[in-house]
Design a protein around this motif. Structure first.
Motif, mmCIF file in Angstrom:
data_model
loop_
_atom_site.group_PDB
_atom_site.id
_atom_site.type_symbol
_atom_site.label_atom_id
_atom_site.label_comp_id
_atom_site.label_asym_id
_atom_site.label_seq_id
_atom_site.Cartn_x
_atom_site.Cartn_y
_atom_site.Cartn_z
ATOM 1 N N ILE A 92 47.199 85.758 -15.297
ATOM 2 C CA ILE A 92 47.347 84.334 -16.128
ATOM 3 C C ILE A 92 47.112 83.180 -14.984
ATOM 4 N N SER A 93 45.887 82.530 -15.368
ATOM 5 C CA SER A 93 45.527 81.236 -14.704
ATOM 6 C C SER A 93 44.771 80.315 -15.467
ATOM 7 N N GLY A 94 45.057 78.887 -15.258
ATOM 8 C CA GLY A 94 44.735 77.859 -16.204
ATOM 9 C C GLY A 94 45.141 76.682 -15.615
ATOM 10 N N ASP A 95 44.251 75.459 -16.352
ATOM 11 C CA ASP A 95 44.755 74.242 -16.026
ATOM 12 C C ASP A 95 45.288 73.718 -17.459
ATOM 13 N N ILE A 96 46.373 73.106 -17.382
ATOM 14 C CA ILE A 96 47.216 72.621 -18.535
ATOM 15 C C ILE A 96 47.308 71.209 -18.507
ATOM 16 N N TYR A 97 46.963 70.356 -19.531
ATOM 17 C CA TYR A 97 47.256 68.870 -19.607
ATOM 18 C C TYR A 97 48.047 68.612 -20.359
ATOM 19 N N ILE A 98 49.022 67.887 -20.317
ATOM 20 C CA ILE A 98 50.136 67.459 -21.044
ATOM 21 C C ILE A 98 50.321 66.006 -21.207
ATOM 22 N N SER A 99 50.141 65.556 -22.509
ATOM 23 C CA SER A 99 50.329 64.062 -22.538
ATOM 24 C C SER A 99 52.057 63.633 -22.385
ATOM 25 N N ILE A 100 52.429 62.778 -21.764
ATOM 26 C CA ILE A 100 53.875 62.464 -21.701
ATOM 27 C C ILE A 100 54.165 61.501 -22.656
ATOM 28 N N ASP A 101 52.984 60.870 -22.973
ATOM 29 C CA ASP A 101 53.190 59.854 -24.410
ATOM 30 C C ASP A 101 53.669 60.550 -25.524
ATOM 31 N N ASN A 115 63.172 66.387 -22.557
ATOM 32 C CA ASN A 115 63.107 67.628 -21.673
ATOM 33 C C ASN A 115 62.991 68.567 -22.428
ATOM 34 N N ASN A 116 63.674 68.782 -23.629
ATOM 35 C CA ASN A 116 63.394 69.808 -24.598
ATOM 36 C C ASN A 116 62.075 70.085 -25.064
ATOM 37 N N GLU A 117 61.607 68.845 -25.425
ATOM 38 C CA GLU A 117 60.197 68.802 -26.143
ATOM 39 C C GLU A 117 59.206 69.091 -24.861
ATOM 40 N N LEU A 118 59.534 68.677 -23.753
ATOM 41 C CA LEU A 118 58.321 68.846 -22.644
ATOM 42 C C LEU A 118 58.569 70.319 -22.235
ATOM 43 N N HIS A 119 59.636 71.108 -22.204
ATOM 44 C CA HIS A 119 59.789 72.392 -22.127
ATOM 45 C C HIS A 119 59.003 73.210 -23.161
ATOM 46 N N ARG A 120 59.197 72.855 -24.393
ATOM 47 C CA ARG A 120 58.445 73.447 -25.406
ATOM 48 C C ARG A 120 56.880 73.322 -25.172
ATOM 49 N N VAL A 121 56.399 72.038 -24.974
ATOM 50 C CA VAL A 121 55.042 72.039 -24.733
ATOM 51 C C VAL A 121 54.502 72.882 -23.396
ATOM 52 N N ILE A 122 55.454 72.954 -22.397
ATOM 53 C CA ILE A 122 54.863 73.733 -21.286
ATOM 54 C C ILE A 122 54.861 75.264 -21.761
ATOM 55 N N ILE A 123 55.760 75.900 -22.434
ATOM 56 C CA ILE A 123 55.675 77.250 -22.766
ATOM 57 C C ILE A 123 54.763 77.552 -23.628
ATOM 58 N N HIS A 124 54.189 76.518 -24.788
ATOM 59 C CA HIS A 124 53.430 76.717 -25.698
ATOM 60 C C HIS A 124 52.155 76.879 -24.864
ATOM 61 N N GLY A 125 51.663 75.863 -23.677
ATOM 62 C CA GLY A 125 50.668 76.428 -22.841
ATOM 63 C C GLY A 125 50.658 77.694 -22.306
ATOM 64 N N ILE A 126 51.672 78.204 -21.855
ATOM 65 C CA ILE A 126 51.674 79.430 -21.271
ATOM 66 C C ILE A 126 51.516 80.570 -22.118
ATOM 67 N N LEU A 127 52.066 80.496 -23.303
ATOM 68 C CA LEU A 127 51.558 81.455 -24.446
ATOM 69 C C LEU A 127 50.298 81.458 -24.771
ATOM 70 N N HIS A 128 49.533 80.137 -24.835
ATOM 71 C CA HIS A 128 48.144 80.295 -25.125
ATOM 72 C C HIS A 128 47.606 80.995 -24.076
ATOM 73 N N LEU A 129 47.844 80.973 -22.747
ATOM 74 C CA LEU A 129 47.319 81.598 -21.813
ATOM 75 C C LEU A 129 47.550 82.978 -21.762
#
Length: 156
Positions: A92-101, A115-129
């Motif tokens: 698993i490798s990739g670049d993940i861009y997340i808009s803090i806004d 923090n909960n929403e950020l963690h959800r988005v982080i793991i969402h990106g990992i699951l895509h990978l």
């Protein structure tokens, strides 16, 4: 060491280093508890029966991510995440861009902490990978279940 073993090792060498980096592009947002997040991400990848390569999280503004969306995907709309997949085989490798806004706005809309929403988005990106999709309703449902499961491992 035999030539065959040397050749095998040289093919694997790029994958022997694994890293998760957290970067800011045009925002002053600072990710908290990086060590815990790295462990959680590694655990997620392991539970998905994959190996960690190199993952770069890039935290940015709406405007920056919009420009990435336009330039690379020809989409003219705001989004919370864009994942560039560089995976090979089960590494698993990739670049993940997340808009803090977007994360802040979504947290407010969904009545979650930032923090909960950020963690959800982080793991969402990992699951895509890891190969999960979310365009079809059935796929989106599986993605949400996986997000919830992995968030529970983080204690959320």
């Amino acid at each position: 060491m035999s030539e065959k073993k040397k050749k095998s090792l040289s093919v694997l060498l790029p994958y022997l280093t694994s890293e998760i980096s957290f970067n800011t592009v045009d925002t002053s947002y600072t990710v908290k508890h990086k060590k815990n997040l790295r462990s959680w991400i590694k655990e997620t990848i392991s539970k998905e029966k994959k190996s960690l390569g190199e993952i770069s999280f890039n935290f940015c503004s709406d405007e920056y991510l919009l420009s990435v969306n336009k330039e690379h995907l020809n989409h003219d709309y705001y989004t919370d995440i864009i994942t560039f997949d560089f995976c090979e085989n089960d590494i698993i490798s990739g670049d993940i861009y997340i808009s803090i806004d977007r994360v802040k706005e979504n947290a407010k809309t969904e009545n979650r902490t930032i923090n909960n929403e950020l963690h959800r988005v982080i793991i969402h990106g990992i699951l895509h990978l890891c190969g999960y999709k979310d365009k079809k309703p059935a796929d989106a449902s599986v993605m949400r279940e996986k997000e919830d499961f992995y968030l529970s491992l983080l204690g959320e």
